[in-house]
Design a protein around this motif. Structure first.
Motif, PDB file in Angstrom:
ATOM      1  N   THR A   1       5.880  24.781 -12.593  1.00 16.56           N
ATOM      2  CA  THR A   1       5.708  23.629 -13.710  1.00 16.56           C
ATOM      3  C   THR A   1       3.980  23.916 -13.831  1.00 16.56           C
ATOM      4  OG1 THR A   1       7.336  22.278 -13.156  1.00 16.56           O
ATOM      5  CG2 THR A   1       5.345  21.358 -14.187  1.00 16.56           C
ATOM      6  N   LYS A   2       3.212  24.107 -12.873  1.00 13.52           N
ATOM      7  CA  LYS A   2       1.825  24.037 -13.211  1.00 13.52           C
ATOM      8  C   LYS A   2       1.390  25.436 -13.709  1.00 13.52           C
ATOM      9  CE  LYS A   2       0.505  20.999  -9.514  1.00 13.52           C
ATOM     10  NZ  LYS A   2      -0.454  20.712  -8.221  1.00 13.52           N
ATOM     11  N   LEU A   3       2.040  26.717 -13.511  1.00 12.20           N
ATOM     12  CA  LEU A   3       1.600  27.820 -14.145  1.00 12.20           C
ATOM     13  C   LEU A   3       1.903  27.515 -15.530  1.00 12.20           C
ATOM     14  CD1 LEU A   3       2.617  30.634 -11.604  1.00 12.20           C
ATOM     15  CD2 LEU A   3       0.470  30.036 -12.345  1.00 12.20           C
ATOM     16  N   VAL A  30      -1.738  35.633 -19.614  1.00  7.29           N
ATOM     17  CA  VAL A  30      -2.418  36.598 -18.539  1.00  7.29           C
ATOM     18  C   VAL A  30      -3.400  37.339 -19.208  1.00  7.29           C
ATOM     19  CG1 VAL A  30      -2.915  37.357 -16.299  1.00  7.29           C
ATOM     20  CG2 VAL A  30      -1.088  35.655 -16.628  1.00  7.29           C
ATOM     21  N   HIS A  31      -4.459  37.656 -19.300  1.00  8.48           N
ATOM     22  CA  HIS A  31      -5.429  38.907 -19.909  1.00  8.48           C
ATOM     23  C   HIS A  31      -4.834  38.759 -21.377  1.00  8.48           C
ATOM     24  CE1 HIS A  31      -7.467  39.192 -16.529  1.00  8.48           C
ATOM     25  NE2 HIS A  31      -6.644  39.668 -15.471  1.00  8.48           N
ATOM     26  N   PRO A  43      -1.026  33.934   0.198  1.00 11.12           N
ATOM     27  CA  PRO A  43      -1.119  32.665   0.569  1.00 11.12           C
ATOM     28  C   PRO A  43      -1.746  31.693  -0.663  1.00 11.12           C
ATOM     29  CG  PRO A  43      -2.326  34.041   2.146  1.00 11.12           C
ATOM     30  CD  PRO A  43      -2.430  34.539   0.821  1.00 11.12           C
ATOM     31  N   VAL A  44      -0.839  30.651  -0.931  1.00  7.43           N
ATOM     32  CA  VAL A  44      -1.358  29.732  -1.864  1.00  7.43           C
ATOM     33  C   VAL A  44      -0.942  28.286  -1.459  1.00  7.43           C
ATOM     34  CG1 VAL A  44      -0.963  31.513  -3.944  1.00  7.43           C
ATOM     35  CG2 VAL A  44       0.881  29.693  -3.487  1.00  7.43           C
ATOM     36  N   ASP A  53      -5.435  31.837  -8.359  1.00  8.24           N
ATOM     37  CA  ASP A  53      -6.320  32.869  -9.187  1.00  8.24           C
ATOM     38  C   ASP A  53      -5.944  34.122  -8.670  1.00  8.24           C
ATOM     39  OD1 ASP A  53      -7.065  31.122 -11.072  1.00  8.24           O
ATOM     40  OD2 ASP A  53      -9.094  31.058 -10.142  1.00  8.24           O
ATOM     41  N   GLU A  54      -5.904  34.126  -7.155  1.00  7.53           N
ATOM     42  CA  GLU A  54      -5.843  35.542  -6.550  1.00  7.53           C
ATOM     43  C   GLU A  54      -4.358  35.830  -6.918  1.00  7.53           C
ATOM     44  OE1 GLU A  54      -5.298  37.495  -2.186  1.00  7.53           O
ATOM     45  OE2 GLU A  54      -6.504  35.869  -2.411  1.00  7.53           O
ATOM     46  N   LEU A  55      -3.564  34.775  -6.860  1.00  3.49           N
ATOM     47  CA  LEU A  55      -2.035  35.293  -7.030  1.00  3.49           C
ATOM     48  C   LEU A  55      -1.801  35.948  -8.501  1.00  3.49           C
ATOM     49  CD1 LEU A  55       1.216  35.159  -6.488  1.00  3.49           C
ATOM     50  CD2 LEU A  55       0.692  32.906  -7.309  1.00  3.49           C
TER      51      LEU A  55
END
Length: 368
Positions: A81-83, A107-108, A269-270, A279-281
């Protein structure tokens, strides 16, 4: 006896059998029998297991798809939902999501389809709790997010890997470098270009006997090849999909515990609830999808960096680039000028349709 019971019986016998030179033929036979029974669960033509069914099949959009797989209540729907901004029902009880919920994330400049799949349970590959439908959708994805609860990641990780493996999904692996060529006569010829450490000729012969392959050439170029690898090649229905282990709910653990989680390969880890480390994910997701961004340059103008043409690596020729814009462009192409990693010259290189483009190349099309 059901297929699942037969599988359990063979697995028990394999567990009881000590592996040595005297038993390698017998074990090879058992592994081949097991694979054939597993096929009945995977292939809908031989026992049912395949298609999505109501609520599972969704229209595919975007350049690639990412499937969320995990046990119930690990936070898949919150992250989804948040993504994407697509509502996927969230609650504090199991099995909130009952169908595939699609959403899109950019993304990009690349539209990526995100699929929130219902939670699976142990025994999913054997048909428990809609498991077959869930895993059948996962088989079609370009990347799988295996979402785990940080409080019990390793045990759940092992179970989910087993369920996906049982359904013919090979995670973070490449197809084994083994060639199996059937022939009309001449018997069995086995050769290897590297020393074999996990596979011997008795196992190979047992596997071939179970598949009734009495005339074939086997070439093994994989030093760590296993009997399972040979079976995968013979079966031919395996899918090799990259996976990221999304270790959710890090807001509930200490820094010391978080440092240990980073030792799990292919993990990020998130916290979906607190929106930590997402952001790393996304960066790791982009790398795993291995996509190529190509920017267009109109003649006499500066390149357009706002809307890249996104291609899959391996299908990133100038012809693929042209077809992604409009199928008629490739037919009208005289040549293309390319700047970037794939060009030999900094000032640009004149190329044809077969030229392979690299990430962030710039292309100007010249028509006939």
């Amino acid at each position: 006896m059901t297929t699942v019971q037969k599988i359990k019986e063979i697995e028990d016998e394999m567990a009881r059998t000590q592996k040595n030179k005297a038993t390698s033929y017998h074990l090879g036979l058992l592994k081949a029998k097991l694979a054939k029974l597993r096929r009945e669960l995977i292939d809908p033509k031989t026992g049912g297991g395949g298609g999505g069914g109501l609520g599972f099949d969704v229209a595919r959009t975007g350049i690639a798809s990412v499937g969320f797989v995990g046990f119930p209540s690990v936070g898949k729907s919150t992250l989804m939902t948040k993504l994407t901004g697509t509502f996927s029902e969230v609650a504090e009880y199991a099995f909130t999501t009952l169908t595939t919920v699609p959403g899109t994330l950019k993304v990009h400049g690349a539209p990526i389809q995100i699929l929130d799949l219902p939670g699976i349970i142990e025994g999913a590959a054997d048909g428990r709790g809609r498991g077959k439908q869930v895993i059948a959708v996962a088989r079609t994805c370009n990347l799988i997010f295996i979402v785990l609860d940080v409080l019990k990641p390793l045990g759940d990780k092992k179970i989910i890997e087993g369920e996906l493996e049982g359904f013919g999904i090979r995670l973070n692996k490449k197809p084994p470098n083994i060639t199996v060529r059937k022939k009309d006569k001449g018997g069995i010829a086995i050769s290897n270009t590297v020393p074999l450490t996990n596979l011997d000729q008795d196992e190979i012969k047992a596997i071939l006997a179970e598949y009734k392959m009495s005339n074939c050439d086997i070439v093994v170029r994989e030093p760590n090849a296993t009997p399972e690898d040979l079976i995968d090649v013979i079966e031919g229905n395996r899918v090799y999909i990259p996976a990221i282990y999304v270790l959710n709910k890090i807001d509930a653990i200490s820094i010391e515990e978080l440092n240990l989680l980073y030792k799990i390969p292919n993990s990020v880890p998130v916290s979906s609830r607190e929106w930590m480390n997402v952001d790393e994910l996304l960066d790791v997701m982009w790398d795993k999808l291995d996509l190529v961004r190509v920017y267009t340059k109109p003649r006499g103008l500066a390149p357009d960096y706002s809307e890249p043409v996104v291609l899959r690596r391996g299908k990133s020729s100038v012809e693929d680039f042209c077809n992604a814009i409009h199928k008629e462009i490739a037919k009208q192409l005289k040549y293309a000028l390319v700047w970037g990693a794939s060009a030999k010259h900094a000032r640009g290189q004149k190329v044809g349709l077969e030229h392979i483009l690299e990430d962030e190349d710039v292309v100007c099309i010249y028509k006939k």
